[in-house]
Design an enzyme around this catalytic site. Structure first.
Site, PDB file in Angstrom:
ATOM      1  N   ASN A 265     -16.408  21.392  10.227  1.00 26.49           N
ATOM      2  CA  ASN A 265     -17.548  22.083  10.706  1.00 26.49           C
ATOM      3  C   ASN A 265     -17.825  21.006  11.809  1.00 26.49           C
ATOM      4  O   ASN A 265     -18.518  19.967  11.793  1.00 26.49           O
ATOM      5  CB  ASN A 265     -18.845  21.941   9.660  1.00 26.49           C
ATOM      6  CG  ASN A 265     -20.116  22.674  10.275  1.00 26.49           C
ATOM      7  OD1 ASN A 265     -20.053  23.054  11.283  1.00 26.49           O
ATOM      8  ND2 ASN A 265     -20.940  22.998   9.350  1.00 26.49           N
TER       9      ASN A 265
ATOM     10  N   GLU B 154     -11.955  26.274  10.235  1.00 25.65           N
ATOM     11  CA  GLU B 154     -13.103  26.126  10.836  1.00 25.65           C
ATOM     12  C   GLU B 154     -14.283  26.575  10.297  1.00 25.65           C
ATOM     13  O   GLU B 154     -14.134  27.736   9.700  1.00 25.65           O
ATOM     14  CB  GLU B 154     -13.158  26.689  12.191  1.00 25.65           C
ATOM     15  CG  GLU B 154     -14.251  26.672  13.292  1.00 25.65           C
ATOM     16  CD  GLU B 154     -14.222  27.324  14.388  1.00 25.65           C
ATOM     17  OE1 GLU B 154     -15.101  27.689  14.999  1.00 25.65           O
ATOM     18  OE2 GLU B 154     -12.943  27.908  14.869  1.00 25.65           O
TER      19      GLU B 154
ATOM     20  N   HIS C 216     -18.749  27.054   9.682  1.00 27.01           N
ATOM     21  CA  HIS C 216     -19.968  27.127  10.246  1.00 27.01           C
ATOM     22  C   HIS C 216     -21.024  27.562   9.306  1.00 27.01           C
ATOM     23  O   HIS C 216     -20.788  28.594   8.712  1.00 27.01           O
ATOM     24  CB  HIS C 216     -20.302  27.907  11.562  1.00 27.01           C
ATOM     25  CG  HIS C 216     -19.356  27.280  12.655  1.00 27.01           C
ATOM     26  ND1 HIS C 216     -19.459  26.325  13.294  1.00 27.01           N
ATOM     27  CD2 HIS C 216     -18.130  27.879  13.126  1.00 27.01           C
ATOM     28  CE1 HIS C 216     -18.405  25.965  14.232  1.00 27.01           C
ATOM     29  NE2 HIS C 216     -17.594  27.168  13.971  1.00 27.01           N
TER      30      HIS C 216
ATOM     31  N   SER D 294     -23.946  28.922  10.042  1.00 25.24           N
ATOM     32  CA  SER D 294     -24.651  30.019  10.527  1.00 25.24           C
ATOM     33  C   SER D 294     -23.463  31.034  11.155  1.00 25.24           C
ATOM     34  O   SER D 294     -22.352  30.651  11.111  1.00 25.24           O
ATOM     35  CB  SER D 294     -25.741  29.602  11.707  1.00 25.24           C
ATOM     36  OG  SER D 294     -25.003  29.229  12.818  1.00 25.24           O
TER      37      SER D 294
END
Length: 147
Positions: free
Chosen positions: A74, A98, A100, A102
């Site tokens: 992140n 990867e 995230h 949000s």
């Protein structure tokens, strides 16, 4: 035993306090505990790190060679700006997911561009803290069968 590195970028140390309407109320230490619980269920180990400094993240990726089978990353805002992180991932050839909290694709236009995505095996976004467990599970699956 498979070992993964869960690496977190800038401002993630403020989770639970920073923009809870976007990132929720779960702290980074609570996410770390969730990651360790998921790792135990999967029969693997995880190490957990966070830095607000781009070079420290690059160093952590370099130092992962020979120690970790993969990385959940992140990268926070560095996702959208850091060619250095992209190059570090490419140089080490360690599989990276990867991550995230949000949904970066539903936010500001400048967050839609990821320098990490082209060198990652996949991207998970928008599921909040549960995304970490999803990323760990997906990365273990990738390592086990190459998909």
């Amino acid at each position: 035993m498979t070992s993964l590195l869960v690496l977190n970028g800038p401002n993630l140390n403020l989770l639970g306090q920073r923009q809870p309407e976007v990132y929720g109320h779960t702290t980074l230490s609570q996410i770390e505990e969730q990651c360790h619980q998921m790792a135990e269920r999967l029969g693997i180990t995880v190490a957990f790190g966070q830095s607000n400094h781009e070079g420290d993240l690059v160093d952590a990726i370099h130092n992962a060679r020979g120690t970790y089978a993969g990385i959940v990353l992140n990268a926070g805002a560095y996702t959208h700006t850091s060619i250095a992180l992209m190059d570090a991932i490419s140089s080490t050839q360690i599989p990276v997911v990867e991550l995230h909290l949000s949904n970066i694709h539903a936010r500001e236009a400048y967050r839609h561009r990821s320098y990490i995505a082209p060198v990652a095996v996949g991207q998970i976004c928008g599921f909040g803290p549960a995304g970490y467990s999803l990323a760990i599970t997906a990365l273990v699956g990738h390592l086990e069968d190459g998909t």
